[in-house]
Design an enzyme around this catalytic site. Structure first.
Site, PDB file in Angstrom:
ATOM      1  N   CYS A   1    -110.613  86.631  -6.892  1.00  0.00           N
ATOM      2  CA  CYS A   1    -111.791  87.228  -6.266  1.00  0.00           C
ATOM      3  C   CYS A   1    -112.820  86.170  -5.876  1.00  0.00           C
ATOM      4  O   CYS A   1    -113.642  86.406  -4.989  1.00  0.00           O
ATOM      5  CB  CYS A   1    -112.424  88.266  -7.189  1.00  0.00           C
ATOM      6  SG  CYS A   1    -113.069  87.603  -8.736  1.00  0.00           S
TER       7      CYS A   1
ATOM      8  N   SER B   1    -110.301  96.009 -14.773  1.00  0.00           N
ATOM      9  CA  SER B   1    -110.708  97.356 -15.202  1.00  0.00           C
ATOM     10  C   SER B   1    -110.643  97.501 -16.716  1.00  0.00           C
ATOM     11  O   SER B   1    -111.520  98.119 -17.330  1.00  0.00           O
ATOM     12  CB  SER B   1    -109.811  98.407 -14.542  1.00  0.00           C
ATOM     13  OG  SER B   1    -110.043  98.461 -13.156  1.00  0.00           O
TER      14      SER B   1
END
Length: 434
Positions: free
Chosen positions: A55, A198
């Site tokens: 990311c 997550s």
């Protein structure tokens, strides 16, 4: 051939550019094959290649073939991602040789991460290496480089305190939510995605008091496993609109190549909340959306909806900037460890200078051994297989013992930067073509 790196990260490029150049798991095989294969008849750019895409960074590590330039790599990125080079070339950095090793070792150690000392990058570096290895684009040089970089990361985390209490991107996202909304108890939190990000977010949400957690993922099994582990509710991906309609906080981190939440999704969710409040003149309900994915999961224009607060990974700097000061005391030790690992790699690289001469020396010794062994065996008659084996072993042992000192000497000289000089002397002494 030369060690080469082209890349961009959170310090040089905003998320809008990083997401355009990100490589998905399905992209990697094709990209690595294009970099290292010669299907068009022209030499490939790289003899070896690894792509690290997270990311916060996109980096191409390679061992270049003769003639490969930085412009060739820029052209590859532009063609592969179908983007004009002018839109991203100003965000790229390029390193060669020793600087590549230093950059990768520091990266694996978490010293170049948005969240200083975060542990996830170690696994991401390993995954990038293993993916390239499966495809067959890793050779001896990148194999050694990535192994040494992974050792650097492990040492920094074990020999310093830089990783103790270190945040992750997920933890920073949860901290951002806590700062914006205060107590998380009673808040409806929606997690979208079933991966490591997550899971870390779920851990940190619960640690910060969140007690109403819903998980949505395209793969129901992953969502169900997370939901069971953290006492959350699991919904199918098709129920995302309903989940949005009741969410106060949304944290999304999927691997989708395009957004999964658009403006109309959130507008409908806000309208549903407004109707549920039965207060047409009240201020619009608020919704906090934290997009930890690259490429982004949530369309940028969602932020234009009244009451909606949208944050991306680039917005986490306000949360994690203090960690640089908190951990700066151990940075010097961490950087020293990185430098030790870099020097180990450079020492190994220098020993590679000795390989051609050592190979020729070994080949020449084998030729002489085989010639003299054949001559001796012709003069000795009626030898049993056991006797022939003894003589064969004797000849090998003599050669190995004679070659060991010059081999060791040349390797040690090469490790200290004297490889070419000693290789030339050895080639002349043994009449080798060098």
């Amino acid at each position: 051939m030369n060690l080469f790196l082209a890349g961009l990260d959170h310090t040089t490029a905003p998320v809008e550019i990083r997401e355009q150049l990100a490589f998905s798991q399905t992209d990697l095989p094709s990209a690595l094959m294009q970099l290292t294969s010669s299907e068009t008849g022209t030499p490939p750019l790289f003899a070896e290649a690894v792509i690290l895409s997270t990311c916060n960074r996109v980096e191409l590590y390679g061992v270049t073939n003769p003639g490969t330039t930085a412009q060739h790599v820029v052209d590859f990125l532009a063609a592969f991602h179908r983007r004009p080079a002018a839109s991203f070339v100003h965000t790229l950095y390029f390193y060669q040789g020793e600087a590549v090793a230093r950059h990768l070792c520091a990266t694996a150690a978490g010293l170049r991460s948005l969240v200083l000392g975060e542990a996830q990058i170690q696994g991401q570096v390993r995954n990038a290496y293993e993916a390239a290895q499966r495809i067959g684009s890793v050779g001896s040089i990148l194999h050694r480089l990535f192994q040494i970089a992974l050792v650097a990361g492990k040492r920094v985390r074990h020999e310093t305190t830089i990783g103790k209490g270190a945040a992750s991107v997920s933890q920073a996202g949860v901290e951002l939510a806590r700062r914006r909304l205060g107590d998380l108890r009673g808040r409806e939190v929606l997690l979208i995605g079933g991966g490591e990000v997550s899971e870390l977010a779920a851990q940190n949400l619960i640690a910060n008091g969140a007690d109403r957690l819903t998980i949505v993922n395209r793969t129901s099994a992953r969502a169900a496993a997370l939901a069971e582990r953290y006492g959350a509710e699991m919904l199918d991906f098709g129920a995302l609109p309903q989940a949005l309609a009741r969410a106060d906080i949304v944290i999304s981190s999927t691997a989708a190549p395009v957004p999964i939440i658009y403006r109309h999704h959130v507008a409908e969710a806000i309208a549903h909340k407004q109707r549920a409040r039965a207060c047409g003149e009240c201020d619009p309900p608020t919704m906090l959306l934290i997009d930890l994915a690259v490429p982004r999961d949530i369309a940028a224009d969602v932020a234009q909806i009244p009451g909606v607060h949208l944050f991306t990974v680039d917005d986490l700097r306000e949360v994690v900037s203090h960690t640089i000061e908190l951990r700066s005391a151990v940075l010097e030790i961490a950087q020293q460890i990185v430098e030790e690992q870099v020097q180990e790699f450079l020492s190994w690289m220098r020993t590679q200078e000795a390989l051609p001469v050592l190979t020729m020396l070994r080949q020449r010794a084998e030729e002489v051994r085989n010639e003299e062994l054949a001559r001796a065996l012709r003069r000795l008659h009626d030898l049993s297989p056991e006797q022939r084996a003894v003589i064969e072993g004797l000849s090998r042992s003599i050669v190995n013992k004679l070659l060991h000192p010059p081999t060791r000497c040349l390797r040690e000289a090469a490790a200290h930067g004297q490889g070419k000089r000693y290789a030339s002397i050895l080639a002349e002494l043994f009449n080798l073509e060098h």
